[in-house]
Motif scaffolding. Sequence first.
Motif, PDB file in Angstrom:
ATOM      1  N   ALA A  98      23.306   7.308   4.992  1.00 50.18           N
ATOM      2  CA  ALA A  98      22.453   6.339   5.339  1.00 50.18           C
ATOM      3  C   ALA A  98      20.985   6.670   5.007  1.00 50.18           C
ATOM      4  N   SER A  99      20.735   7.299   3.995  1.00 53.86           N
ATOM      5  CA  SER A  99      19.552   7.809   3.769  1.00 53.86           C
ATOM      6  C   SER A  99      18.345   6.558   3.347  1.00 53.86           C
ATOM      7  N   GLU A 100      19.057   5.555   2.928  1.00 50.91           N
ATOM      8  CA  GLU A 100      17.872   4.476   2.395  1.00 50.91           C
ATOM      9  C   GLU A 100      17.988   3.346   3.721  1.00 50.91           C
ATOM     10  N   ALA A 101      16.888   3.692   4.769  1.00 54.70           N
ATOM     11  CA  ALA A 101      16.555   3.079   5.653  1.00 54.70           C
ATOM     12  C   ALA A 101      16.379   1.575   5.459  1.00 54.70           C
ATOM     13  N   PHE A 102      15.925   1.166   4.256  1.00 54.15           N
ATOM     14  CA  PHE A 102      15.456  -0.271   4.111  1.00 54.15           C
ATOM     15  C   PHE A 102      16.803  -1.011   4.249  1.00 54.15           C
ATOM     16  N   PHE A 103      17.838  -0.525   4.025  1.00 58.59           N
ATOM     17  CA  PHE A 103      19.283  -1.351   3.859  1.00 58.59           C
ATOM     18  C   PHE A 103      19.589  -1.522   5.337  1.00 58.59           C
ATOM     19  N   LEU A 153      11.036   4.680   6.984  1.00 58.92           N
ATOM     20  CA  LEU A 153      10.863   3.888   6.008  1.00 58.92           C
ATOM     21  C   LEU A 153       9.445   4.190   5.189  1.00 58.92           C
ATOM     22  N   MET A 154       8.625   4.879   5.757  1.00 60.55           N
ATOM     23  CA  MET A 154       7.498   5.057   5.053  1.00 60.55           C
ATOM     24  C   MET A 154       6.956   6.458   4.579  1.00 60.55           C
ATOM     25  N   ILE A 155       8.192   7.116   4.921  1.00 55.84           N
ATOM     26  CA  ILE A 155       8.340   8.645   4.417  1.00 55.84           C
ATOM     27  C   ILE A 155       8.290   8.507   2.803  1.00 55.84           C
ATOM     28  N   PRO A 156       7.315   9.502   2.048  1.00 57.01           N
ATOM     29  CA  PRO A 156       7.597   9.419   0.705  1.00 57.01           C
ATOM     30  C   PRO A 156       8.584  10.171   0.371  1.00 57.01           C
ATOM     31  N   TYR A 157       9.614  10.098  -0.655  1.00 55.38           N
ATOM     32  CA  TYR A 157      10.544  10.765  -1.000  1.00 55.38           C
ATOM     33  C   TYR A 157       9.977  12.335  -1.629  1.00 55.38           C
ATOM     34  N   THR A 186       0.763  -1.193   0.024  1.00 53.93           N
ATOM     35  CA  THR A 186      -0.182   0.086  -0.023  1.00 53.93           C
ATOM     36  C   THR A 186       0.782   1.232  -0.056  1.00 53.93           C
ATOM     37  N   ILE A 187       2.044   1.442   0.895  1.00 53.94           N
ATOM     38  CA  ILE A 187       2.830   2.459   0.949  1.00 53.94           C
ATOM     39  C   ILE A 187       3.520   2.542  -0.763  1.00 53.94           C
ATOM     40  N   GLU A 188       4.113   1.423  -0.928  1.00 52.40           N
ATOM     41  CA  GLU A 188       4.631   1.629  -2.420  1.00 52.40           C
ATOM     42  C   GLU A 188       3.542   2.328  -3.376  1.00 52.40           C
ATOM     43  N   SER A 189       2.502   1.636  -3.323  1.00 52.83           N
ATOM     44  CA  SER A 189       1.559   2.056  -4.441  1.00 52.83           C
ATOM     45  C   SER A 189       1.253   3.398  -4.236  1.00 52.83           C
ATOM     46  N   PHE A 190       1.046   3.893  -2.983  1.00 47.46           N
ATOM     47  CA  PHE A 190       0.812   5.506  -3.074  1.00 47.46           C
ATOM     48  C   PHE A 190       1.809   6.472  -3.723  1.00 47.46           C
ATOM     49  N   PHE A 227      14.788   4.307  20.789  1.00 47.90           N
ATOM     50  CA  PHE A 227      14.103   5.358  20.370  1.00 47.90           C
ATOM     51  C   PHE A 227      14.684   5.887  18.865  1.00 47.90           C
ATOM     52  N   PHE A 228      15.918   5.810  18.609  1.00 45.49           N
ATOM     53  CA  PHE A 228      16.130   6.191  17.428  1.00 45.49           C
ATOM     54  C   PHE A 228      15.994   5.219  16.444  1.00 45.49           C
ATOM     55  N   PHE A 229      16.072   3.602  16.821  1.00 45.67           N
ATOM     56  CA  PHE A 229      15.508   2.483  16.054  1.00 45.67           C
ATOM     57  C   PHE A 229      14.241   2.841  15.543  1.00 45.67           C
ATOM     58  N   ALA A 230      13.427   3.146  16.582  1.00 50.66           N
ATOM     59  CA  ALA A 230      11.713   3.580  16.133  1.00 50.66           C
ATOM     60  C   ALA A 230      11.770   4.557  15.023  1.00 50.66           C
TER      61      ALA A 230
END
Lengths: 298, 286
Positions: free
Chosen positions: B158-163, B124-128, A221-225, B115-118
């Motif tokens: 480290a801007s790509e938190a996914f990694f 991760l969810m913030i859109p670019y 869902t996040i990706e699709s938005f 705290f920082f981990f959270a």
Amino acid sequence: MIKRFIARNAPGYIFLSPWLLGFFLLALGPILASLYLSFTKYDMVSDPRWVGFANYEYMFTRDRRFWKALEVTFTYVALAVPARLIMALSVAMLLDKGLRTIGLYRAIFYLPSLLGASIAIAILWRQLFEQNGVVNQVLAVFGIEGLAWITNPDTSLYTLVILAMWQFGSPMLIFLAGLRGIPRDLYEAAEIDGTPKWRQFTRITLPLLAPVIFFNLVLQTIESFKTFSSAFIISNGTGAPADSLLFFTVYLFNEAFKFFRMGYASALAWVLLLIIGAFTAIAFLTSKYWVHYENERD
Amino acid sequence: MLTSCALQRDRRERNGRILKHVFLIGVSVVMLYPLFWLLASSFKPENEIFGSLTLWPSSFQVENYTKGWTALPMSFTTFYINSAIVTVLSVIGNLISCSFAAYAFSRLQFTGRSFFFALMMMTLMIPYHVVLIPQYVQFLKLGWVDTYLPLVVPRFLASEAFFIFLMVQFFRQLPRELDEAAMIDGCSPFKIYWAIILPLSLPAMGTAAIFSLIWTWEDFLAPLIYLNDIKNYTVPLALRLFLDQEGQSAYGQMFAMSVLSLVPVVIFFVLFQKLIVRGIATSGMK
């Protein structure tokens, strides 16, 4: 005392420092800055001028394209996410049981996910759905008259939904890993009891896979938005035809980098952030009602 | 009696298996057809590309490749060099900065860690798109627009938190006794990171490197915003120029260059399939 505190914490913060710097300069700072800019009029030539809630007021009450962009994006998310996940789960279940040579299939089904984000594929997709493109050729074989899928505002969005469906590979891999975790003896016991297959699916597979489904749902869902490149390329960068491909991100991009309405675009960005935040929050808050984790039960 | 039942069951299972294969092969064909069509069209003469489902070209037009390579105001040599520079630097940046952060999050004790981990997980969810405008304004003021700095410098932060997330998952599985033993032997945290954690984490680093490589190679939005001069263009931006020239009937060349842009991705996929598959499965789980 203080010395010991520093000695204990220093290594952690030293290793964390690149990320910390990035977090403040590239995430937190810009997010706050865009919140501020969203209350201003800013064209990048003169300084930002405070306008209060004017941007948001205009957006919600008078901006038709904003509502259109919301409609397009929500329709896309509502169609693309289920389509992709259902495809991913069905194929993962087929691959999971009783086939020895799944490696090649897995590779074939995953490849489009890896290539899908590229401009080359967006270009390809536009041509596939052209008036004289491949899709209409295939339809013609079955005696169905084709459409100009991309230039027809009623169908253009579906070409992107199909593109999303084509890229079901990564949720499929995650489902496969999840299915591996379901103990085989549950199915064997159900088999002996004569439980029909669909009931095995609803009573064993679905409940035990719920955490994985949840994870995939939130992620997709996040990706699709955030979908941008494919919509941008297929709609020639404008959201055309008739704004039917005006994804929220495409609208935002145009407001910011074509018309340089940075203040208004920032307000759009914040609305997008709030929408994604709300969806994630709802998913997590409701998850306790339908997602049960294995280790909670013992 | 029993054996005939078993035989029947065997036969039913085999039929089921065959049916499954038929279905899966069908899906595979549908999935791969667009890619083969792209490949085939890149070799076809202009008038054969549309209006036919046949994949085999009547004659192979290698000129699509040779002409396509130089069809734009700059040659694709430039675009590939540019893409390579951005990609290599981004991969290096990601690997260093994300493994640093992941090491801190997974192996070191410090106040504020959870705290920082959270916070990291939330990014991760913030859109670019949300950080894009202020970042652009800032980079413009620094005079970085039309250079590779806005594309590369964030990777070293480290801007790509996914990694980070992917590496944390991996680092956490390594036995703690390793660090403790090394600590007693007088190893510094950096020594532990360099001599113990990293060598044991090559699969995770490999997965991160491959994904980082492919995503940077395909990235479109950031180059679109930051690179203006055509001599700085990366490959995806160059491909888009073909679209602007549409109508001049250069489809064959456009497809040829599209195929070439996918080649590195496909090669890496074939070579490192196992790492990629495992990377997705493990980062998704737990």
